[in-house]
Motif scaffolding. Structure first.
Motif, PDB file in Angstrom:
ATOM      1  N   ALA A  40     -25.440  11.335  12.720  1.00 37.58           N
ATOM      2  CA  ALA A  40     -26.506  10.030  12.117  1.00 37.58           C
ATOM      3  C   ALA A  40     -28.215  10.642  12.256  1.00 37.58           C
ATOM      4  CB  ALA A  40     -26.080   8.931  13.547  1.00 37.58           C
TER       5      ALA A  40
ATOM      6  N   LYS B 100     -22.945  10.863  15.855  1.00 41.34           N
ATOM      7  CA  LYS B 100     -24.277  11.123  16.294  1.00 41.34           C
ATOM      8  C   LYS B 100     -24.802  11.726  16.115  1.00 41.34           C
ATOM      9  CE  LYS B 100     -23.635   8.626  21.184  1.00 41.34           C
ATOM     10  NZ  LYS B 100     -23.483   7.987  21.951  1.00 41.34           N
TER      11      LYS B 100
ATOM     12  N   ILE C 161     -21.259   7.351   8.475  1.00 43.95           N
ATOM     13  CA  ILE C 161     -21.525   8.657   9.730  1.00 43.95           C
ATOM     14  C   ILE C 161     -20.408   8.644  10.889  1.00 43.95           C
ATOM     15  CG2 ILE C 161     -23.833   7.586  10.059  1.00 43.95           C
ATOM     16  CD1 ILE C 161     -23.087   6.232  12.508  1.00 43.95           C
TER      17      ILE C 161
END
Length: 271
Positions: free
Chosen positions: A185, A182, A52
């Motif tokens: 992800a 994030k 990620i």
């Protein structure tokens, strides 16, 4: 030769021949091996931080049942272990052939099950449709024409507006979001579930509209992942590898769960 009682399958263009079922069984075998290779990343690797966009020293591997890639390792002059890759592919083909032959032998039972599932889905969709006006009420030409149109090519204006809004939101996020692991992800681990929920839950959408909406959402999500990954200095191929690793098992498991749910609904409505 198609049996006459499988009329619902024929209406939806679903093949009922032995070769149709062989192809489906073969595809399932390939899907299982692909999912196994994807899941192997999380089993063999120390973590998924690099996946990620977070640079760490975690060891990363992928390959089922044979290792085909490891970060920082070369196999001769190649970054991929091609002999192991061909072995894994051969196992997938072998599993696909076995499941394809089994599906051919079970053609009659599978056709009957699929017919029941499609019929139950049609009945459920019809039960959720708004009640028609009394039969003695006058109908406009538009209403009369809509009544005789095939339901498979219809979609509501509200559904079209919702789909357009969703695409607009995704495109807007792609231009506004700052590069953040994030976000990658969220796309890798949650986008498939969200896309399937958005396209499958509305009961009045035709299957053509569902497929179109799913393709648009998937393409938009991949575009956002590539844009954010570029901002994180992630190579293009690593972003695509992350999508394969995370989306493939979710798609396979989600497909099996959806088929199981539809089979259960077909049995319940067939009682």
């Amino acid at each position: 030769m198609n049996r006459p009682e499988f009329t619902h399958l024929q209406q939806f263009g679903i093949g009922t021949s032995s070769w149709h079922w062989f192809g489906r069984g073969f595809l399932i075998g390939l899907m299982v091996i692909a999912a196994g290779n994807s899941i192997s990343y999380f089993v063999l690797s120390d973590g998924f931080s690099n996946l990620i966009g977070r640079e760490t020293d975690e060891q990363e591997k992928i390959g089922f049942p044979f290792e085909v890639w490891q970060r920082g390792k070369t196999y001769g002059r190649n970054l991929i272990n091609f002999p192991a890759f061909y072995k894994n592919a051969a196992i997938g083909v072998g599993l696909g052939l076995a499941l394809g032959v089994l599906s051919m032998l079970s053609k009659t039972k599978l056709n009957a099950m699929a017919e029941k599932i499609v019929r139950a889905e049609q009945n459920l969709t019809a039960s959720n449709a708004p009640t028609n006006a009394p039969t003695n009420a006058p109908r406009s030409p538009i209403e009369s024409q809509a009544k005789h149109e095939p339901s498979g090519i219809q979609f509501s204006l509200g559904g079209l507006m919702v789909g357009t809004t969703i695409v607009a939101v995704i495109v807007g996020l792609a231009t506004k979001l700052r590069p953040d692991p994030k976000v990658i992800a969220a796309i890798f681990f949650f986008a498939p579930v969200v896309m399937i929920a958005i396209t499958m839950l509305p009961r009045r959408w035709s299957w053509q509209f569902r497929v179109t909406a799913l393709i648009v959402l998937a393409t938009s999500s991949i575009g956002v992942a590539i844009a954010v990954g570029s901002g994180l200095q992630m190579p293009f191929d690593e972003v695509l590898m992350g999508i394969f690793i995370c989306w493939t098992p979710q798609g396979v498991i989600g497909t099996f769960l959806l088929l199981a749910l539809m089979t259960w609904q077909g049995r319940e409505n067939g009682k």
